[in-house]
Motif scaffolding. Structure first.
Motif, short mmCIF file in Angstrom:
data_model
loop_
_atom_site.label_atom_id
_atom_site.label_comp_id
_atom_site.label_asym_id
_atom_site.label_seq_id
_atom_site.Cartn_x
_atom_site.Cartn_y
_atom_site.Cartn_z
N MET A 1 15.30 35.91 45.22
CA MET A 1 15.53 35.49 43.86
C MET A 1 15.91 36.69 42.98
SD MET A 1 14.82 32.76 41.77
CE MET A 1 14.74 32.54 40.04
N LYS A 2 15.17 37.80 43.13
CA LYS A 2 15.44 38.98 42.33
C LYS A 2 16.79 39.59 42.68
CE LYS A 2 13.30 43.27 40.85
NZ LYS A 2 12.19 44.19 41.02
N LYS A 3 17.13 39.58 43.99
CA LYS A 3 18.43 40.13 44.41
C LYS A 3 19.58 39.29 43.87
CE LYS A 3 17.22 42.70 48.52
NZ LYS A 3 17.54 42.96 49.90
N ASP A 4 19.38 37.97 43.79
CA ASP A 4 20.44 37.11 43.26
C ASP A 4 20.71 37.43 41.79
OD1 ASP A 4 20.64 35.85 45.70
OD2 ASP A 4 19.26 34.23 45.15
N ILE A 5 19.65 37.67 41.04
CA ILE A 5 19.82 38.00 39.62
C ILE A 5 20.53 39.34 39.48
CG2 ILE A 5 18.57 38.55 37.50
CD1 ILE A 5 16.44 36.50 38.38
N ILE A 6 20.16 40.30 40.30
CA ILE A 6 20.80 41.62 40.24
C ILE A 6 22.27 41.52 40.61
CG2 ILE A 6 20.84 43.91 41.30
CD1 ILE A 6 17.79 43.73 41.51
N LYS A 7 22.59 40.71 41.63
CA LYS A 7 24.00 40.54 42.02
C LYS A 7 24.80 39.88 40.91
CE LYS A 7 23.44 40.48 47.00
NZ LYS A 7 23.60 39.72 48.24
N ILE A 8 24.20 38.91 40.23
CA ILE A 8 24.88 38.24 39.11
C ILE A 8 25.13 39.24 37.98
CG2 ILE A 8 24.61 36.50 37.31
CD1 ILE A 8 23.16 34.78 39.41
N ILE A 9 24.14 40.07 37.69
CA ILE A 9 24.29 41.07 36.64
C ILE A 9 25.39 42.06 36.99
CG2 ILE A 9 23.15 43.03 35.51
CD1 ILE A 9 20.56 41.39 35.62
N ILE A 10 25.41 42.52 38.24
CA ILE A 10 26.43 43.49 38.66
C ILE A 10 27.82 42.87 38.59
CG2 ILE A 10 27.31 44.79 40.65
CD1 ILE A 10 24.41 45.32 41.42
N LYS A 11 27.96 41.62 39.07
CA LYS A 11 29.27 40.97 39.04
C LYS A 11 29.74 40.74 37.60
CE LYS A 11 29.22 38.76 43.52
NZ LYS A 11 29.32 37.53 44.29
N SER A 12 28.84 40.34 36.72
CA SER A 12 29.23 40.14 35.33
C SER A 12 29.59 41.46 34.66
CB SER A 12 28.14 39.41 34.55
OG SER A 12 26.96 40.18 34.53
N LEU A 13 28.87 42.53 34.99
CA LEU A 13 29.19 43.85 34.45
C LEU A 13 30.56 44.31 34.93
CD1 LEU A 13 28.20 46.25 32.76
CD2 LEU A 13 27.16 47.16 34.83
N VAL A 14 30.88 44.07 36.19
CA VAL A 14 32.19 44.45 36.73
C VAL A 14 33.30 43.67 36.03
CG1 VAL A 14 33.65 44.33 38.79
CG2 VAL A 14 31.34 45.24 38.96
N ILE A 15 33.09 42.39 35.82
CA ILE A 15 34.10 41.56 35.14
C ILE A 15 34.32 42.06 33.71
CG2 ILE A 15 34.56 39.25 34.22
CD1 ILE A 15 33.20 38.16 36.77
N ILE A 16 33.23 42.35 33.00
CA ILE A 16 33.35 42.86 31.64
C ILE A 16 34.07 44.21 31.63
CG2 ILE A 16 32.02 43.76 29.69
CD1 ILE A 16 29.96 41.55 30.31
N LEU A 17 33.75 45.08 32.60
CA LEU A 17 34.40 46.39 32.66
C LEU A 17 35.89 46.26 32.96
CD1 LEU A 17 31.75 48.54 34.51
CD2 LEU A 17 32.52 48.79 32.16
N VAL A 18 36.26 45.34 33.83
CA VAL A 18 37.68 45.15 34.14
C VAL A 18 38.44 44.66 32.90
CG1 VAL A 18 39.29 43.71 35.44
CG2 VAL A 18 37.38 44.79 36.61
N ILE A 19 37.86 43.71 32.19
CA ILE A 19 38.50 43.21 30.97
C ILE A 19 38.61 44.32 29.93
CG2 ILE A 19 38.24 41.61 29.04
CD1 ILE A 19 36.99 39.64 31.06
N PHE A 20 37.53 45.07 29.76
CA PHE A 20 37.54 46.18 28.80
C PHE A 20 38.56 47.25 29.21
CE2 PHE A 20 35.40 50.06 26.97
CZ PHE A 20 35.68 49.75 25.64
N GLY A 21 38.64 47.55 30.51
CA GLY A 21 39.62 48.52 31.00
C GLY A 21 41.04 48.07 30.76
N LEU A 22 41.32 46.79 31.00
CA LEU A 22 42.67 46.27 30.74
C LEU A 22 43.01 46.35 29.26
CD1 LEU A 22 42.72 43.18 33.12
CD2 LEU A 22 43.95 45.33 33.40
N PHE A 23 42.03 46.09 28.40
CA PHE A 23 42.26 46.19 26.96
C PHE A 23 42.55 47.63 26.55
CE2 PHE A 23 40.58 46.63 22.60
CZ PHE A 23 41.47 45.79 21.96
N ILE A 24 41.82 48.57 27.15
CA ILE A 24 42.06 49.98 26.83
C ILE A 24 43.45 50.41 27.30
CG2 ILE A 24 41.33 52.34 27.34
CD1 ILE A 24 38.47 51.30 27.42
N ILE A 25 43.85 49.96 28.48
CA ILE A 25 45.21 50.27 28.98
C ILE A 25 46.26 49.72 28.03
CG2 ILE A 25 46.85 49.79 30.84
CD1 ILE A 25 44.49 49.98 32.78
#
Length: 88
Positions: A1-25
């Motif tokens: 259960m804890k690993k699933d939450i951590i994986k969800i947090i990591i995936k959402s952080l990666v998605i946010i970073l990709v969107i933010f990176g594209l905006f900066i570009i």
């Protein structure tokens, strides 16, 4: 259960970073062509993006390290069982 939450947090952080990176570009291209943000704002946003990437790498490394420790314990138990089997 804890690993699933951590994986969800990591995936959402990666998605946010990709969107933010594209905006900066987009903003950098706009700056090159004229207009958009000031240079200082672009540099600060790149630093924030760098911080997010480093945190994501840290989370991933911590997850891999915990997975490795789990496997290490299993291999030690397997080796101990094998030694007991050979002695018999």
């Amino acid at each position: 259960m804890k690993k699933d939450i951590i994986k969800i947090i990591i995936k959402s952080l990666v998605i946010i970073l990709v969107i933010f990176g594209l905006f900066i570009i987009y903003q950098i291209i706009k700056k090159i062509l004229g207009g958009s943000w000031s240079t200082e704002n672009i540099i600060v946003s790149l630093l924030i993006l760098n911080l997010g990437v480093v945190l994501t790498i840290g989370f991933t490394a911590a997850e891999l390290r915990s997975d490795h420790n789990h496997l290490n314990k299993q291999f030690l138990a397997l080796a101990r069982d094998f030694k007991d089997h050979i002695k018999k």
